[in-house]
Design a protein around this motif. Structure first.
Motif, short mmCIF file in Angstrom:
data_model
loop_
_atom_site.label_atom_id
_atom_site.label_comp_id
_atom_site.label_asym_id
_atom_site.label_seq_id
_atom_site.Cartn_x
_atom_site.Cartn_y
_atom_site.Cartn_z
N SER A 194 -6.76 -14.29 27.64
CA SER A 194 -6.68 -12.73 27.71
C SER A 194 -7.35 -12.22 28.94
N ARG A 195 -8.07 -12.88 29.60
CA ARG A 195 -8.74 -12.38 30.95
C ARG A 195 -7.92 -12.63 32.08
N GLY A 196 -6.86 -13.15 31.96
CA GLY A 196 -5.84 -13.78 33.00
C GLY A 196 -6.37 -14.92 33.87
N GLN A 197 -7.28 -15.69 33.37
CA GLN A 197 -7.82 -16.80 34.14
C GLN A 197 -7.25 -18.14 33.99
N LEU A 198 -6.51 -18.22 32.78
CA LEU A 198 -5.75 -19.25 32.24
C LEU A 198 -4.31 -19.15 31.95
N LEU A 199 -3.49 -19.90 32.31
CA LEU A 199 -2.13 -19.78 31.95
C LEU A 199 -1.63 -21.18 31.62
N PRO A 200 -0.71 -21.29 30.64
CA PRO A 200 0.10 -22.43 30.17
C PRO A 200 1.19 -22.68 30.90
N ILE A 252 0.54 -28.07 30.67
CA ILE A 252 -0.63 -28.02 31.62
C ILE A 252 -1.26 -26.73 31.87
N LEU A 253 -2.32 -26.42 31.83
CA LEU A 253 -3.06 -25.19 31.75
C LEU A 253 -3.71 -24.96 33.06
N LEU A 254 -3.26 -23.97 33.75
CA LEU A 254 -3.49 -23.50 34.99
C LEU A 254 -4.66 -22.62 35.05
N ASP A 255 -5.64 -23.20 35.74
CA ASP A 255 -7.10 -22.54 35.82
C ASP A 255 -6.99 -21.72 37.10
#
Length: 234
Positions: free
Chosen positions: A13-19, A27-30
């Motif tokens: 929700s904070r835009g800090q992680l995307l699948p 893959i979870l992009l940090d």
């Protein structure tokens, strides 16, 4: 694995992680420049380039020699958050073959302490560090395969799906009429290029001819990392 669904939802929700997906891998992009494989409890970082500043200092460059500790400090925070069973350093973890010898005792202790918290620490060999000193601990290998996805430092001919580093991709993005530039993840349906994690690392623009050949515009997506957030290309 220490992460929870609530933590994942908050980060997203904070835009800090995307699948993202590559073949069968989730893959979870940090936004901090790492990738996490939840199905394998594996954290991936690339191109730490430890002791780059001390290498440059030996040639008279006055750059402050703070990069190794800064890079390891950021890595420690990732390890604390994810508590992964496996950590893959995807090549060029060290800037040159004498990097480990130049590390201070305090820096070596920091690295050793972190390694104790990860059951399987993997050094994938890179062009800057083709030989990993045995004193470092962990294990080294030229490549690693997870669910038919090859993890290597540089592209490997014939691999149907691969995650690589080496190129330090960077891109530009306009967000609400503001122009941003920074490191990025670069992805196609068959190739995933990690950003450089090291404190002192340059980068190659995604429109450079080398990256255009690997990831042409019609097939690519770039995920800009800026101010602890991820901005995917449209």
């Amino acid at each position: 694995m220490a992460i929870t669904t609530d933590w994942l939802n908050t980060q997203h929700s904070r835009g800090q992680l995307l699948p993202a997906k590559l073949a069968a891998l989730t893959i979870l992009l940090d936004a901090r420049g790492s990738a996490y494989l939840p199905g394998h409890d594996t954290l991936v970082v690339s191109d730490l380039h430890l002791e780059k500043a001390s290498f440059l200092h030996s040639f008279g460059n006055p750059l402050p020699q703070l990069d190794t500790l800064a890079t390891l400090d950021r890595l420690q925070k990732l390890v604390a958050d994810y508590q992964p069973a496996r950590l893959i350093c995807l090549g060029d973890s060290f800037h040159d073959k004498h990097s480990f010898a130049r590390m201070t005792e305090a820096t070596r202790d920091t690295l050793a302490s972190m390694q104790k918290k990860v059951a399987d620490w993997v050094w994938v060999q890179g062009n800057h560090d083709p030989v990993i000193p045995a004193a470092l601990g962990g294990r080294s290998c030229p490549t690693l395969t997870i669910e038919e996805v090859l993890f290597a430092h540089e592209p490997v001919a014939g691999a149907p799906h691969q995650v690589i580093g080496h190129f330090h991709p960077k891109c530009k993005r306009t967000v609400q009429r503001h122009r941003y530039r920074g490191p990025c993840f670069l992805a196609t349906p068959t190739l995933f290029i990690m950003p450089a994690f090291g404190q002192y690392t340059g980068g190659l623009d995604i429109d450079h001819e080398v990256l255009l050949a690997l990831a042409p515009p019609a097939r690519r997506r770039a995920f800009l990392l800026y101010d602890q957030r991820i901005f995917p290309s449209k």
